[in-house]
Design a protein around this motif. Structure first.
Motif, PDB file in Angstrom:
ATOM      1  N   TRP A 166       2.562   9.031   2.489  1.00  0.00           N
ATOM      2  CA  TRP A 166       2.534   8.276   3.742  1.00  0.00           C
ATOM      3  C   TRP A 166       3.503   8.872   4.751  1.00  0.00           C
ATOM      4  O   TRP A 166       3.186   8.967   5.942  1.00  0.00           O
ATOM      5  CB  TRP A 166       2.884   6.813   3.462  1.00  0.00           C
ATOM      6  CG  TRP A 166       2.856   5.959   4.693  1.00  0.00           C
ATOM      7  CD1 TRP A 166       1.776   5.356   5.257  1.00  0.00           C
ATOM      8  CD2 TRP A 166       3.976   5.636   5.538  1.00  0.00           C
ATOM      9  NE1 TRP A 166       2.141   4.672   6.392  1.00  0.00           N
ATOM     10  CE2 TRP A 166       3.493   4.815   6.590  1.00  0.00           C
ATOM     11  CE3 TRP A 166       5.332   5.947   5.500  1.00  0.00           C
ATOM     12  CZ2 TRP A 166       4.325   4.321   7.584  1.00  0.00           C
ATOM     13  CZ3 TRP A 166       6.163   5.447   6.506  1.00  0.00           C
ATOM     14  CH2 TRP A 166       5.653   4.641   7.529  1.00  0.00           C
ATOM     15  N   GLY A 193      -5.359  -5.046   0.205  1.00  0.00           N
ATOM     16  CA  GLY A 193      -6.061  -3.811  -0.121  1.00  0.00           C
ATOM     17  C   GLY A 193      -7.179  -4.091  -1.092  1.00  0.00           C
ATOM     18  O   GLY A 193      -7.342  -5.220  -1.581  1.00  0.00           O
ATOM     19  N   GLN A 202      -4.900  15.277   1.304  1.00  0.00           N
ATOM     20  CA  GLN A 202      -4.088  14.125   0.937  1.00  0.00           C
ATOM     21  C   GLN A 202      -2.604  14.471   0.985  1.00  0.00           C
ATOM     22  O   GLN A 202      -2.194  15.570   0.628  1.00  0.00           O
ATOM     23  CB  GLN A 202      -4.456  13.654  -0.475  1.00  0.00           C
ATOM     24  CG  GLN A 202      -5.885  13.191  -0.624  1.00  0.00           C
ATOM     25  CD  GLN A 202      -6.190  12.657  -2.005  1.00  0.00           C
ATOM     26  OE1 GLN A 202      -5.324  12.085  -2.673  1.00  0.00           O
ATOM     27  NE2 GLN A 202      -7.425  12.827  -2.463  1.00  0.00           N
ATOM     28  N   GLY A 206       0.809  -1.209   0.000  1.00  0.00           N
ATOM     29  CA  GLY A 206       0.000   0.000   0.000  1.00  0.00           C
ATOM     30  C   GLY A 206       0.842   1.258   0.000  1.00  0.00           C
ATOM     31  O   GLY A 206       0.305   2.368   0.062  1.00  0.00           O
ATOM     32  N   ASP A 220      -9.909   3.611  -0.836  1.00  0.00           N
ATOM     33  CA  ASP A 220     -11.034   3.250   0.032  1.00  0.00           C
ATOM     34  C   ASP A 220     -11.246   4.299   1.113  1.00  0.00           C
ATOM     35  O   ASP A 220     -12.373   4.737   1.376  1.00  0.00           O
ATOM     36  CB  ASP A 220     -10.844   1.860   0.635  1.00  0.00           C
ATOM     37  CG  ASP A 220      -9.494   1.662   1.306  1.00  0.00           C
ATOM     38  OD1 ASP A 220      -8.586   2.498   1.103  1.00  0.00           O
ATOM     39  OD2 ASP A 220      -9.341   0.665   2.039  1.00  0.00           O
ATOM     40  N   TYR A 221     -10.142   4.755   1.726  1.00  0.00           N
ATOM     41  CA  TYR A 221     -10.256   5.789   2.749  1.00  0.00           C
ATOM     42  C   TYR A 221     -10.666   7.128   2.140  1.00  0.00           C
ATOM     43  O   TYR A 221     -11.410   7.898   2.773  1.00  0.00           O
ATOM     44  CB  TYR A 221      -8.933   5.937   3.498  1.00  0.00           C
ATOM     45  CG  TYR A 221      -8.710   4.931   4.608  1.00  0.00           C
ATOM     46  CD1 TYR A 221      -9.676   3.980   4.938  1.00  0.00           C
ATOM     47  CD2 TYR A 221      -7.530   4.938   5.343  1.00  0.00           C
ATOM     48  CE1 TYR A 221      -9.466   3.065   5.953  1.00  0.00           C
ATOM     49  CE2 TYR A 221      -7.307   4.033   6.378  1.00  0.00           C
ATOM     50  CZ  TYR A 221      -8.276   3.100   6.676  1.00  0.00           C
ATOM     51  OH  TYR A 221      -8.070   2.204   7.699  1.00  0.00           O
ATOM     52  N   GLY A 235      -0.829   3.966  -5.395  1.00  0.00           N
ATOM     53  CA  GLY A 235      -1.976   3.838  -4.513  1.00  0.00           C
ATOM     54  C   GLY A 235      -2.787   2.601  -4.817  1.00  0.00           C
ATOM     55  O   GLY A 235      -2.363   1.698  -5.559  1.00  0.00           O
ATOM     56  N   ASN A 236      -3.991   2.535  -4.238  1.00  0.00           N
ATOM     57  CA  ASN A 236      -4.811   1.340  -4.344  1.00  0.00           C
ATOM     58  C   ASN A 236      -5.170   0.974  -5.777  1.00  0.00           C
ATOM     59  O   ASN A 236      -5.200  -0.204  -6.137  1.00  0.00           O
ATOM     60  CB  ASN A 236      -6.105   1.524  -3.540  1.00  0.00           C
ATOM     61  CG  ASN A 236      -5.857   1.514  -2.045  1.00  0.00           C
ATOM     62  OD1 ASN A 236      -4.809   1.088  -1.586  1.00  0.00           O
ATOM     63  ND2 ASN A 236      -6.824   1.999  -1.281  1.00  0.00           N
ATOM     64  N   TRP A 271      -4.886   6.062  -1.216  1.00  0.00           N
ATOM     65  CA  TRP A 271      -5.684   5.131  -0.417  1.00  0.00           C
ATOM     66  C   TRP A 271      -7.158   5.343  -0.788  1.00  0.00           C
ATOM     67  O   TRP A 271      -7.898   6.036  -0.100  1.00  0.00           O
ATOM     68  CB  TRP A 271      -5.445   5.352   1.066  1.00  0.00           C
ATOM     69  CG  TRP A 271      -4.108   4.813   1.528  1.00  0.00           C
ATOM     70  CD1 TRP A 271      -3.136   4.276   0.747  1.00  0.00           C
ATOM     71  CD2 TRP A 271      -3.620   4.751   2.874  1.00  0.00           C
ATOM     72  NE1 TRP A 271      -2.065   3.885   1.517  1.00  0.00           N
ATOM     73  CE2 TRP A 271      -2.329   4.164   2.820  1.00  0.00           C
ATOM     74  CE3 TRP A 271      -4.124   5.145   4.100  1.00  0.00           C
ATOM     75  CZ2 TRP A 271      -1.560   3.951   3.967  1.00  0.00           C
ATOM     76  CZ3 TRP A 271      -3.356   4.943   5.245  1.00  0.00           C
ATOM     77  CH2 TRP A 271      -2.093   4.343   5.177  1.00  0.00           C
TER      78      TRP A 271
END
Length: 559
Positions: free
Chosen positions: A416, A251, A413, A47, A390-391, A233-234, A388
């Protein structure tokens, strides 16, 4: 049997029908950061969004890898199910009768990856360093570690410390001959030396490689190389599964319940462990600023959420119930206080309750429909990691729901590394994240990790796990008392659990969302030995480092 039925009946692990591509992970991933190799090379995506910044210090909040694979603990604790600890650097462990002395026998013949012998002195040194360095002592270690001889070490505590055992035994051990000159709070360890089954190979910002250790005490693993990719990212992770350039990612991918039909070489497996939250910088006395420092705002946001809609839109209905006490549902339901009115979070929004809480606390709705107090508009910014998805979708959904309750929610955003730094330093209002479970099926560990004031810090200083900076003397005292009690003495523990739960449900420094359905997608054509319902030997998440290390050692390449 339907998915919903399986979730309710099992409450722990769901083997979702699985998936895969016809292509194996032998090519380059998008952006040129991939790189397969022979059949014994596993390509993993954790991730990571954005470039890696080298840091293999196992005690650093910005570490990128090495736990379990390079740096081993004394024992491995399986978070996925109740099981005996698995011997690693330790072979035997026992407490004295009153829980003040933990004796550990160490494995003989172990060497560090630079050829030096591993001894009890390394263990004593590691824990001495923890005790002397509050910034890295997230487990609250306060014992005295003594090397009795090369293969025996004792941990002595001033008071009974049964519950501290799993944390102590699960702490990564570092070599004294190298770390005696290390600053554990600042040094990043570019050339890590450990006892584990892997050592660092090449490193680039887009990917790094772990190479199998031919001198590993447990025998060189069959997976000879693990390559960790950095993607955007995802979505990039999902694309890599579709292209066959990743062997394991944890993920979301589209239509995850039908992974097998879409990608016949892969399986998807879901477990419920990590409790998703809107974490808040909650403590104005420690320098937190913003409306979120008002507990009424936090509780109002809790009631503003439509969790049924959130689960559907952001998490593909893979999330499950959550208790506002943070006792994991359903495996820890017995720990929930009888005085807690709502045993689990409300799935539907309650705008009237949110309004009542805010107005009682002196907030009044403005002409634009958003509450305000003392000239401060109720506007909140939530930090999230770029990529990310989903978040990010969850925050978009929460923003719409919160607006209906008179609360403005915006998202910001960042990479990380930036997101982690903001949490650690307290330079944030809210952050979407999840709280993890401890080594045993007991909410004590969540309370000790995330709510004890000793793990917090003033804004501008680096906090430990308690990055909300929550501080409550009653909670601190109850956590301290639990640490003195035998976990089997449920009657003695009950008043302290009740006190903690009453406070954290009232104050909500971490606003509960749902228990995340942690789903891994992995290549079953290229590797066998993955965890399953029948053999759930580790928590199946590639980013759960200690668990992933055990999985890497169990896998067998096919081809």
């Amino acid at each position: 049997m339907s998915l919903t039925t399986r979730i309710r009946r099992r409450g722990a692990a769901l083997l979702a029908a699985a998936a895969a591509v016809g292509l194996l992970a032998t090519g380059c991933s998008s952006g040129g950061s991939g790189g397969g190799g022979d059949a014994s090379t596993l390509i993993a995506y954790t991730g990571q969004a954005g470039d890696y910044q080298i840091n293999f210090n196992p005690f650093s909040p910005t570490k990128i890898g090495g736990l379990g694979t390079i740096y081993e603990p004394l024992f491995f604790f399986n978070k996925a199910q109740v099981a005996d600890p698995v011997p690693l650097l330790g072979t035997e462990q026992s407490w004295n009768e009153d829980g003040t002395v933990l004796s550990v026998t160490l494995r003989e013949g172990v060497t560090w990856s630079d050829g030096e012998a591993f001894t009890a002195d390394d263990v004593a040194f590691t824990f001495g360093m923890l005790k002397e360095t509050a910034a890295i002592n997230n487990i609250g270690y306060d014992g005295e570690a003594v090397a009795v001889d090369d293969t025996h070490v004792t941990f002595t505590f001033a008071a009974p410390a049964f519950v501290k055992g799993p944390d102590v035994l699960g702490t990564p051990i570092v070599p004294e001959h190298l770390w005696q000159d290390v600053n554990p709070t600042e040094d990043v360890m570019e050339k890590p030396v450990g006892t584990g089954a892997y050592a660092l190979g090449d490193f680039k910002p887009q990917a790094f490689t772990l190479e199998s250790n031919p001198e590993y005490w447990g025998g060189e693993p069959e997976v000879k190389q693990i390559r960790f990719l950095s993607l955007s990212g995802n979505q990039a992770g999902a694309d890599a599964i579709a292209a066959g350039t990743v062997d394991w990612q944890t993920g979301p991918i589209p239509d995850i319940q039908n992974t097998n039909e879409n990608f016949p070489n892969y399986d998807a497996y879901t477990q419920w462990q990590n409790q998703m939250v809107l974490a808040t910088c909650s403590n104005a006395d420690l320098g937190c600023e913003g409306p979120q420092t008002d507990p009424a705002v936090r509780r109002a946001l809790y009631y503003a959420m439509d969790r049924t809609q959130l689960n559907s839109l952001a998490f593909m209905d893979t999330a499950s119930d959550m208790s506002p006490t943070f006792a994991l549902t359903p495996s820890q339901d017995a720990f929930v206080s009888s005085a807690v009115e709502e045993k689990t979070v409300p799935m539907e929004p309650n705008a009237a309750e949110a309004a009542s809480i805010l107005e009682t606390a002196g907030w009044a709705k403005g002409e634009d429909g958003i509450y305000a107090k003392d000239g401060e508009r109720l506007s909140l910014t939530v930090e999230v990691v770029t990529g990310w998805t989903d978040y990010i979708t969850a925050l978009d959904t929460i923003a719409s729901q919160a607006k209906e309750a008179g609360i403005e929610v915006k998202s910001a955003q960042s990479s990380w590394n930036e997101w982690t730094e903001k949490k650690g330093s307290g330079s944030y209002q809210l952050a979407i994240d999840s709280l993890w479970q401890g080594p045993a099926a007991d909410p004590y560990y969540v309370y000790n990790y995330f709510y004890a004031s000793s793990a917090g810090a003033p804004v501008g200083e680096t906090a430990g796990n308690n990055y909300s900076r929550y501080s409550n003397p009653e909670v601190d005292e109850a956590v301290a008392q639990l640490a003195l009690l035998d976990p089997a003495d449920t009657a003695a523990r009950r008043p302290h659990l009740d006190a903690i739960q009453a406070a954290i449900v009232r104050d909500m420094p971490y606003i509960p969302i749902l228990t995340g359905g942690t789903t891994s997608v992995w290549n079953t054509t290229k590797f066998t030995g993955w965890p399953s319902d029948e053999d759930l030997y580790a928590f199946p998440a590639v980013w759960s480092a200690m668990d992933a290390a055990e999985i890497f050692k169990r896998l067998e390449p096919q081809g």
